[in-house]
Write an enzyme that holds these catalytic residues in place. Sequence first.
Site, PDB file in Angstrom:
ATOM      1  N   ASP A  44      -6.517  -7.348   1.788  1.00 39.08           N
ATOM      2  CA  ASP A  44      -6.725  -8.800   1.664  1.00 39.08           C
ATOM      3  C   ASP A  44      -7.644  -9.107   0.489  1.00 39.08           C
ATOM      4  O   ASP A  44      -7.438 -10.073  -0.248  1.00 39.08           O
ATOM      5  CB  ASP A  44      -7.368  -9.365   2.939  1.00 39.08           C
ATOM      6  CG  ASP A  44      -6.482  -9.207   4.165  1.00 39.08           C
ATOM      7  OD1 ASP A  44      -5.259  -9.089   3.999  1.00 39.08           O
ATOM      8  OD2 ASP A  44      -7.035  -9.199   5.284  1.00 39.08           O
ATOM      9  N   ASN A  90       0.863  -1.184   0.000  1.00 41.53           N
ATOM     10  CA  ASN A  90       0.000   0.000   0.000  1.00 41.53           C
ATOM     11  C   ASN A  90       0.898   1.232   0.000  1.00 41.53           C
ATOM     12  O   ASN A  90       2.130   1.111  -0.010  1.00 41.53           O
ATOM     13  CB  ASN A  90      -1.002  -0.028   1.169  1.00 41.53           C
ATOM     14  CG  ASN A  90      -0.325   0.018   2.530  1.00 41.53           C
ATOM     15  OD1 ASN A  90       0.826   0.453   2.652  1.00 41.53           O
ATOM     16  ND2 ASN A  90      -1.006  -0.427   3.551  1.00 41.53           N
ATOM     17  N   ARG A  91       0.309   2.414   0.012  1.00 40.57           N
ATOM     18  CA  ARG A  91       1.103   3.642  -0.088  1.00 40.57           C
ATOM     19  C   ARG A  91       2.189   3.739   0.968  1.00 40.57           C
ATOM     20  O   ARG A  91       3.343   4.026   0.659  1.00 40.57           O
ATOM     21  CB  ARG A  91       0.175   4.860   0.055  1.00 40.57           C
ATOM     22  CG  ARG A  91      -0.386   5.344  -1.236  1.00 40.57           C
ATOM     23  CD  ARG A  91      -1.093   6.661  -1.050  1.00 40.57           C
ATOM     24  NE  ARG A  91      -2.104   6.631   0.021  1.00 40.57           N
ATOM     25  CZ  ARG A  91      -3.204   7.361   0.031  1.00 40.57           C
ATOM     26  NH1 ARG A  91      -3.452   8.172  -0.967  1.00 40.57           N
ATOM     27  NH2 ARG A  91      -4.063   7.296   1.022  1.00 40.57           N
TER      28      ARG A  91
HETATM   29  N1  LIG Z   1     -10.674   5.431   1.730  1.00 39.55           N
HETATM   30  C1  LIG Z   1     -10.869   4.763   0.602  1.00 39.55           C
HETATM   31  N2  LIG Z   1     -11.672   5.262  -0.351  1.00 39.55           N
HETATM   32  C2  LIG Z   1     -11.901   4.593  -1.487  1.00 39.55           C
HETATM   33  N3  LIG Z   1     -11.357   3.393  -1.796  1.00 39.55           N
HETATM   34  C3  LIG Z   1     -10.547   2.827  -0.898  1.00 39.55           C
HETATM   35  C4  LIG Z   1     -10.251   3.476   0.354  1.00 39.55           C
HETATM   36  N4  LIG Z   1      -9.420   2.677   1.052  1.00 39.55           N
HETATM   37  C5  LIG Z   1      -9.207   1.605   0.274  1.00 39.55           C
HETATM   38  N5  LIG Z   1      -9.869   1.676  -0.901  1.00 39.55           N
HETATM   39  C6  LIG Z   1      -9.831   0.669  -1.987  1.00 39.55           C
HETATM   40  O1  LIG Z   1      -9.176  -0.511  -1.487  1.00 39.55           O
HETATM   41  C7  LIG Z   1      -7.909  -0.716  -2.116  1.00 39.55           C
HETATM   42  C8  LIG Z   1      -6.876  -1.188  -1.104  1.00 39.55           C
HETATM   43  O2  LIG Z   1      -6.808  -0.269  -0.056  1.00 39.55           O
HETATM   44  P1  LIG Z   1      -5.415   0.199   0.606  1.00 39.55           P
HETATM   45  O3  LIG Z   1      -4.524   0.788  -0.420  1.00 39.55           O
HETATM   46  O4  LIG Z   1      -5.775   1.048   1.761  1.00 39.55           O
HETATM   47  O5  LIG Z   1      -4.796  -1.190   1.057  1.00 39.55           O
HETATM   48  P2  LIG Z   1      -4.237  -1.671   2.485  1.00 39.55           P
HETATM   49  O6  LIG Z   1      -3.704  -0.484   3.215  1.00 39.55           O
HETATM   50  O7  LIG Z   1      -3.358  -2.808   2.252  1.00 39.55           O
HETATM   51  O8  LIG Z   1      -5.550  -2.152   3.203  1.00 39.55           O
HETATM   52  P3  LIG Z   1      -5.620  -2.870   4.619  1.00 39.55           P
HETATM   53  O9  LIG Z   1      -4.214  -3.007   5.119  1.00 39.55           O
HETATM   54  O10 LIG Z   1      -6.479  -1.958   5.440  1.00 39.55           O
HETATM   55  O11 LIG Z   1      -6.276  -4.158   4.340  1.00 39.55           O
HETATM   56  C9  LIG Z   1      -7.574   0.604  -2.782  1.00 39.55           C
HETATM   57  O12 LIG Z   1      -6.745   0.388  -3.897  1.00 39.55           O
HETATM   58  C10 LIG Z   1      -8.972   1.131  -3.143  1.00 39.55           C
HETATM   59  O13 LIG Z   1      -9.441   0.500  -4.340  1.00 39.55           O
HETATM   60 MG   LIG Z   2      -2.404  -4.298   3.480  1.00 41.12          MG
END
Ligand SMILES: Nc1ncnc2c1ncn2[C@@H]1O[C@H](COP(=O)(O)OP(=O)(O)OP(=O)(O)O)[C@@H](O)[C@H]1O
Ligand SMILES: [Mg+2]
Length: 311
Positions: free
Chosen positions: A262, A194-195
Site C-alpha cells: 500500500d 508482488n512476486r
Molecule cells: N522482508 C523485506 N525486507 C526488506 N524490504 C522489504 C521486505 N518486504 C517488503 N520490503 C519492501 O517493501 C516493498 C513492497 O513489499 P512486497 O513486495 O512484499 O509487497 P506486497 O507483498 O504487496 O506487500 P503487502 O501485500 O504485505 O502490503 C518491497 O519492494 C521492498 O522495498
Molecule cells: Mg500487495
Amino acid sequence: MDWLKRLAAARVLVVGDVMLDRYWFGDVERISPEAPVPVARIQKTDERAGGAANVARNIAALGGQAHLLAVVGDDEAGSALERLLTAHGVKASLHRDPDIATTVKLRVLARQQQLLRIDFENEPSHEVLAAKLDEFEAMLPQVDVVILSDYGKGGLRHVQRMIEIAKAHGKPTLVDPKGDDYDRYRGATLLTPNRSEFRQVAGRWASEDELCAKACQLREKLDLDALLVTRSEEGMTLFAASEIVHQPTQAQEVFDVSGAGDTVIGTLGLMLAAGLTLPQAMEWSNRAAGIVVGKLGTAVVHPEELFGDSE
Ligand SMILES: Nc1ncnc2c1ncn2[C@@H]1O[C@H](COP(=O)(O)OP(=O)(O)OP(=O)(O)O)[C@@H](O)[C@H]1O
Ligand SMILES: [Mg+2]
C-alpha cells in the site's frame, strides 16, 4: 526543492476495496472450561484503515491530497472506517450498501503473539462500484492520478470501464492487482504485482533474464506503460518500454511487512501526481517501503522520515 508545497498540490484518487483492521490486545492466564482454548482478557483495542483505505492514508500522511471512493456496509465498522479516514485527512466518499458487510479483520493478540484472526467479509452479489462510475468520472477533473487498489473483494471486478474513463480524461492509472485475470487491467498505466502475484499470472522464472522476458511480455500483452514488480527483500524492479530499473530494498530493519504494498503504490501515485517521472517516483516509493517495514502494524511514512534534510 520544497517538497511539502509540491506534495500539498498533488491530488490522487484511490478507488477499491477498503477494510478495517482491528486489534484486540489481552492477557491469557487460563484455559477455558468450555473448550481447550485460551481465554483472552482484552485490555486494549486498536483499529486501522486497511486495503484501499490504507493506500489513501499513506498519501495523506505524506501531505498529499487523498480522495477515496469506495463502498462499505451500512454497519458499525463502516462508520468506524469513515471516522478514521476523516481523522487522517482523507477526503472519503464511502457509499453505504445495506446488502454488504464492511470487511473487518480482527486479530486477538496476547504477549505480542497473534492467537486468532477473525475475518468478517462477504463477496458482494453485485459489482458495488459499478453504480459509482458517474461519480468516478465526475471526480477525475479534480485529480492528477488514479490508483485502483484491488484486494479481490469484488469491488473492482469490472475495473476495465474505470481504466477506459480515466484514460479518456488523460489521467494515469496505477493498479495494485489481485487474482489471475489481468485482462481486466488492460490499458492501465502501471501494475504493481508482488512476486507471488506476478508468479501466479506469469509462471515461475529461473533467472533475471527470464523474469524480464515474462514482465515485458505481460506489459505488451496488456498494453501497459510499465510493470513494477515488488520483490520483498529483493526490492523492486520497474519494467518500462524504454528501460528496466532495479532498486534494492532500503530497509534497515524489518519488523512488519504488512501494508508495504500500500505504501509502494500510494507513494508512487503521489510522486507522479507531483510531476516526477516514473523512475524518480519509484525511488521514493522504494524508500518509503523501506521505512514502513521497520514499523509495527499497518503503518505510514511521514515527510520528515522520507525526505530528511532534503525537505
Ligand atoms: N522482508 C523485506 N525486507 C526488506 N524490504 C522489504 C521486505 N518486504 C517488503 N520490503 C519492501 O517493501 C516493498 C513492497 O513489499 P512486497 O513486495 O512484499 O509487497 P506486497 O507483498 O504487496 O506487500 P503487502 O501485500 O504485505 O502490503 C518491497 O519492494 C521492498 O522495498
Ligand atoms: Mg500487495
